[in-house]
Design an enzyme around this catalytic site. Structure first.
Site: not given
Length: 258
Positions: A118-119, A136
């Site tokens: 994520h991100d 992430g």
């Protein structure tokens, strides 16, 4: 051609000349650009924004919710640029409140079983080889190459044109234009072959080699090395990029020659 055996939400936006093979599932709030080819058994969750002329191979999972215990269901997306190839079993998770999105740039290649957390923000023309895992909040700049079975720790930044050797463990930031290897991860020279392939001339490459010779070979501290680079190396785009990358690093950068 879209298979009758594909499961596509009626609200998904599907471009022209898109191919979707049997047993793939496309959820709501998904956009797929013209000419993209989606193989069988692909799962594309809400929030996916897939560009034109991408190719997605069987078993890939795109825009799944983050593996982050702090995630609280906030809205976020996964953006994939035009021309990117996503091979078998790749997993890409959408963003959290940190960046609100995960981004894969244009013309990237993610080989089999790569994981993008994520991100993460990947630039254009990034190549990540088989079974590498990117945790992430990482940033990987244009033309970086990561070989197979590499683990990248969360919040790490990898500079443009960097080359990460296979089976490396990346815990610190990797400045642009260099090759890194060994354990602990350390400087292994300038990525001169890659730079020549991308059109840099010998003068530019020698300048980059001089910058990193001061920084990593002459056993300076990082702060002293930057001072010497400022004094001895003429101003240029490459000098500016290296210095700015290092000065912005929160995790610190990889070691010099060991």
């Amino acid at each position: 051609m879209i298979s009758k055996l594909a499961n596509i939400d009626a609200s998904a936006i599907i471009g022209e000349q898109v191919k979707i093979a049997s047993f793939s599932t496309i959820y709501n709030d998904v956009e797929i650009g013209d000419g993209t080819d989606i193989g069988p058994n692909v799962t594309i969750y809400p929030g996916a924004r897939i560009g034109k002329n991408c190719k997605i191979f069987p078993g890939a999972v795109i825009s799944a919710i983050p593996q982050d215990l702090k995630f609280n269901g906030e809205y976020s997306t996964t953006e994939i640029g035009d021309g990117t190839v996503i091979r078998e079993g790749v997993t890409i998770h959408r963003g959290t409140v940190d960046r609100n999105k995960t981004v894969i740039g244009k013309n990237c290649l993610l080989m089999c079983y790569v994981h993008i957390g994520h991100d993460c923000l990947l630039g254009d023309n990034v190549v990540i080889a088989n079974t590498s895992n990117i945790a992430g909040h990482c940033t990987i700049d244009d033309h970086a190459i990561i070989e197979g079975m590499v683990g990248v720790q969360q919040f790490v930044n990898i500079g443009a044109h960097a080359f990460i050797a296979g089976m490396s463990r990346v815990r610190k930031d990797v400045p642009p234009y260099i090759r890194v290897a060994r354990e602990p991860l350390s400087y292994a020279g300038v990525n001169s072959i890659g730079l020549r392939r991308r059109g840099l001339d010998d003068e530019a490459i020698k300048e980059i080699e001089s910058i990193y010779r001061i920084l990593f070979v002459m056993n300076n501290s990082i702060s002293k090395g930057i001072e010497q680079i400022e004094e001895e190396i003429r101003d240029s785009k490459h000098k500016k990029e290296v210095i700015e990358f290092i000065q912005k690093s929160d995790k610190g950068i990889i070691k010099g020659l060991i």
